[in-house]
Design an enzyme around this catalytic site. Structure first.
Site, PDB file in Angstrom:
ATOM      1  N   ASP A 188       0.887  -1.294   0.017  1.00  0.00           N
ATOM      2  CA  ASP A 188      -0.008   0.022   0.030  1.00  0.00           C
ATOM      3  C   ASP A 188       0.838   1.160  -0.068  1.00  0.00           C
ATOM      4  O   ASP A 188       0.583   2.189  -0.762  1.00  0.00           O
ATOM      5  CB  ASP A 188      -0.887   0.121   1.237  1.00  0.00           C
ATOM      6  CG  ASP A 188      -0.339  -0.378   2.794  1.00  0.00           C
ATOM      7  OD1 ASP A 188       0.965  -0.529   2.572  1.00  0.00           O
ATOM      8  OD2 ASP A 188      -0.911  -0.602   3.501  1.00  0.00           O
TER       9      ASP A 188
ATOM     10  N   ASP B  75       6.999   3.784   3.268  1.00  0.00           N
ATOM     11  CA  ASP B  75       7.290   4.595   4.258  1.00  0.00           C
ATOM     12  C   ASP B  75       8.972   4.675   4.554  1.00  0.00           C
ATOM     13  O   ASP B  75       9.442   5.357   3.804  1.00  0.00           O
ATOM     14  CB  ASP B  75       6.543   4.214   5.758  1.00  0.00           C
ATOM     15  CG  ASP B  75       6.428   5.422   6.615  1.00  0.00           C
ATOM     16  OD1 ASP B  75       7.130   6.439   6.504  1.00  0.00           O
ATOM     17  OD2 ASP B  75       5.998   4.964   7.824  1.00  0.00           O
TER      18      ASP B  75
ATOM     19  N   LYS C 228       5.703   8.163   0.829  1.00  0.00           N
ATOM     20  CA  LYS C 228       5.753   9.359   1.676  1.00  0.00           C
ATOM     21  C   LYS C 228       7.092   9.921   1.592  1.00  0.00           C
ATOM     22  O   LYS C 228       8.145   9.524   1.517  1.00  0.00           O
ATOM     23  CB  LYS C 228       5.652   8.781   3.309  1.00  0.00           C
ATOM     24  CG  LYS C 228       4.350   8.986   3.808  1.00  0.00           C
ATOM     25  CD  LYS C 228       4.310   8.541   5.058  1.00  0.00           C
ATOM     26  CE  LYS C 228       2.911   8.181   5.789  1.00  0.00           C
ATOM     27  NZ  LYS C 228       2.879   7.631   7.010  1.00  0.00           N
TER      28      LYS C 228
ATOM     29  N   PHE D 124      -0.087  10.630   8.727  1.00  0.00           N
ATOM     30  CA  PHE D 124      -0.522   9.244   8.578  1.00  0.00           C
ATOM     31  C   PHE D 124      -2.003   9.203   7.933  1.00  0.00           C
ATOM     32  O   PHE D 124      -2.851  10.085   7.929  1.00  0.00           O
ATOM     33  CB  PHE D 124      -1.226   9.035  10.026  1.00  0.00           C
ATOM     34  CG  PHE D 124      -1.300   7.570  10.328  1.00  0.00           C
ATOM     35  CD1 PHE D 124      -0.126   6.528  10.218  1.00  0.00           C
ATOM     36  CD2 PHE D 124      -2.551   6.931  10.210  1.00  0.00           C
ATOM     37  CE1 PHE D 124      -0.448   5.046  10.551  1.00  0.00           C
ATOM     38  CE2 PHE D 124      -2.789   5.549  10.172  1.00  0.00           C
ATOM     39  CZ  PHE D 124      -1.759   4.669  10.429  1.00  0.00           C
ATOM     40  N   VAL D 125      -2.201   8.371   7.028  1.00  0.00           N
ATOM     41  CA  VAL D 125      -3.073   8.298   6.100  1.00  0.00           C
ATOM     42  C   VAL D 125      -3.838   6.873   6.134  1.00  0.00           C
ATOM     43  O   VAL D 125      -3.523   5.869   6.618  1.00  0.00           O
ATOM     44  CB  VAL D 125      -2.820   8.557   4.519  1.00  0.00           C
ATOM     45  CG1 VAL D 125      -2.263   9.876   4.105  1.00  0.00           C
ATOM     46  CG2 VAL D 125      -1.653   7.324   4.043  1.00  0.00           C
TER      47      VAL D 125
ATOM     48  N   ASP E 122      -5.180   1.427   7.186  1.00  0.00           N
ATOM     49  CA  ASP E 122      -6.142   1.426   8.489  1.00  0.00           C
ATOM     50  C   ASP E 122      -5.513   2.060   9.420  1.00  0.00           C
ATOM     51  O   ASP E 122      -4.324   2.531   9.346  1.00  0.00           O
ATOM     52  CB  ASP E 122      -6.295   0.000   8.809  1.00  0.00           C
ATOM     53  CG  ASP E 122      -5.079  -0.290   9.635  1.00  0.00           C
ATOM     54  OD1 ASP E 122      -3.901  -0.382   9.051  1.00  0.00           O
ATOM     55  OD2 ASP E 122      -5.075  -0.857  10.849  1.00  0.00           O
TER      56      ASP E 122
ATOM     57  N   ARG F  94     -10.488   0.875   6.434  1.00  0.00           N
ATOM     58  CA  ARG F  94      -9.679   0.341   5.171  1.00  0.00           C
ATOM     59  C   ARG F  94     -10.819   0.410   4.105  1.00  0.00           C
ATOM     60  O   ARG F  94     -10.393   0.343   3.003  1.00  0.00           O
ATOM     61  CB  ARG F  94      -9.688  -1.341   5.361  1.00  0.00           C
ATOM     62  CG  ARG F  94      -8.510  -1.656   6.360  1.00  0.00           C
ATOM     63  CD  ARG F  94      -7.823  -2.943   6.447  1.00  0.00           C
ATOM     64  NE  ARG F  94      -7.385  -3.198   7.356  1.00  0.00           N
ATOM     65  CZ  ARG F  94      -5.860  -3.247   7.635  1.00  0.00           C
ATOM     66  NH1 ARG F  94      -5.182  -2.655   6.665  1.00  0.00           N
ATOM     67  NH2 ARG F  94      -5.181  -3.765   8.673  1.00  0.00           N
TER      68      ARG F  94
HETATM   69  P1  XMP Z   1       7.638   0.954   6.173  1.00  0.00           P
HETATM   70  O1  XMP Z   1       8.178   1.907   7.018  1.00  0.00           O
HETATM   71  O2  XMP Z   1       8.419  -0.582   6.423  1.00  0.00           O
HETATM   72  O3  XMP Z   1       6.187   0.523   6.368  1.00  0.00           O
HETATM   73  O4  XMP Z   1       8.177   1.278   4.533  1.00  0.00           O
HETATM   74  C1  XMP Z   1       5.401   0.163   5.524  1.00  0.00           C
HETATM   75  C2  XMP Z   1       4.215  -0.102   6.301  1.00  0.00           C
HETATM   76  O5  XMP Z   1       4.031   0.712   7.268  1.00  0.00           O
HETATM   77  C3  XMP Z   1       2.542   0.902   7.287  1.00  0.00           C
HETATM   78  N1  XMP Z   1       2.285   2.393   7.067  1.00  0.00           N
HETATM   79  C4  XMP Z   1       1.041   3.257   7.029  1.00  0.00           C
HETATM   80  N2  XMP Z   1      -0.156   2.454   7.463  1.00  0.00           N
HETATM   81  N3  XMP Z   1      -0.941   4.681   7.117  1.00  0.00           N
HETATM   82  C5  XMP Z   1      -1.450   3.562   7.411  1.00  0.00           C
HETATM   83  O6  XMP Z   1      -2.410   2.970   7.302  1.00  0.00           O
HETATM   84  C6  XMP Z   1       0.232   5.317   6.975  1.00  0.00           C
HETATM   85  O7  XMP Z   1       0.162   6.471   6.816  1.00  0.00           O
HETATM   86  C7  XMP Z   1       1.272   4.343   7.154  1.00  0.00           C
HETATM   87  N4  XMP Z   1       2.608   4.603   6.917  1.00  0.00           N
HETATM   88  C8  XMP Z   1       3.131   3.332   7.061  1.00  0.00           C
HETATM   89  C9  XMP Z   1       1.884   0.177   6.255  1.00  0.00           C
HETATM   90  O8  XMP Z   1       1.420  -1.105   6.809  1.00  0.00           O
HETATM   91  C10 XMP Z   1       2.899  -0.205   5.381  1.00  0.00           C
HETATM   92  O9  XMP Z   1       2.897  -1.338   4.662  1.00  0.00           O
END
Ligand code: XMP
Length: 173
Positions: free
Chosen positions: A94, A97, A125, A146-147, A153, A159
């Site tokens: 999805d 980050d 992001k 945070f989205v 979710d 979701r």
């Molecule tokens: P990393 O930091 O490993 O994180 O790239 C990826 C996972 O972190 C979750 N994630 C979010 N989930 N809103 C969410 O609902 C957000 O803004 C967000 N930022 C990170 C997500 O599970 C993603 O796969």
């Protein structure tokens, strides 16, 4: 809650990504491996835009939220992705980050004998990435907030929203 990306904007972009993926994987044994649970809506919309034979597989990646959590604390369950050896894999998540999740999964799928591994995310992001990983396909760059919605979710809620929205409050990153 502020809507960041409308349903129409998302579907337009997903259609374009589908066309791009379709062109790139002509004649190849494509397996799309979706990362649970956040990429489920994207998966459903994206595969219907790709007119190629393809397989779908699922991975779950959860990290322990302990004080000593590191990238290596990612627990991967690939019981529903049994068959990636010799396949061209497109890992679908999805959101990118920090990049730890996706880069760990790329390594994992490569070690399982995939012929090639590429990555696709709906969102990335700005200014958050800690691990170098350039996704092969991505939908939108978004600010560091945070989205939720379109699969994403907060506490397992939101979701089902057809759009992506910024959630205000103490959980905002
Ligand atoms: P990393 O930091 O490993 O994180 O790239 C990826 C996972 O972190 C979750 N994630 C979010 N989930 N809103 C969410 O609902 C957000 O803004 C967000 N930022 C990170 C997500 O599970 C993603 O796969």
């Amino acid at each position: 809650m502020k809507i960041l990306l409308s349903e129409a904007q998302i579907l337009d972009r997903v259609r374009a990504l589908g066309r791009q993926i379709e062109a790139d994987y002509q004649g190849k044994p494509l397996t799309i491996v979706a990362v649970l649970t956040g990429s489920l809506i994207l998966l459903a919309d994206l595969i219907r835009q790709i007119q190629l034979p393809l397989r779908v597989a699922l991975l779950q990646a959860s990290s322990y939220k302990g004080a000593t959590t590191t990238a290596s604390d990612l627990v991967i369950n690939d019981a529903f992705a049994p068959d990636v050896a010799g396949r061209d894999v497109l890992l679908l998540d999805d959101i990118l980050d920090t990049g730890h999740t996706l880069s760990t999964l790329v390594r994992h799928v490569s070690e399982r004998g995939a012929l090639s591994v590429r990555t696709a995310v709906l969102l990335r992001k700005i200014g958050r990435q800690e691990v170098h990983l350039e996704p092969d396909y991505w939908g939108f760059e978004i600010p560091d907030a945070f989205v939720v919605g379109y699969g994403l979710d907060y506490d397992d809620d939101y979701r089902h929203l057809p759009y992506v929205a910024v959630l205000d409050g103490p959980h905002a990153s």
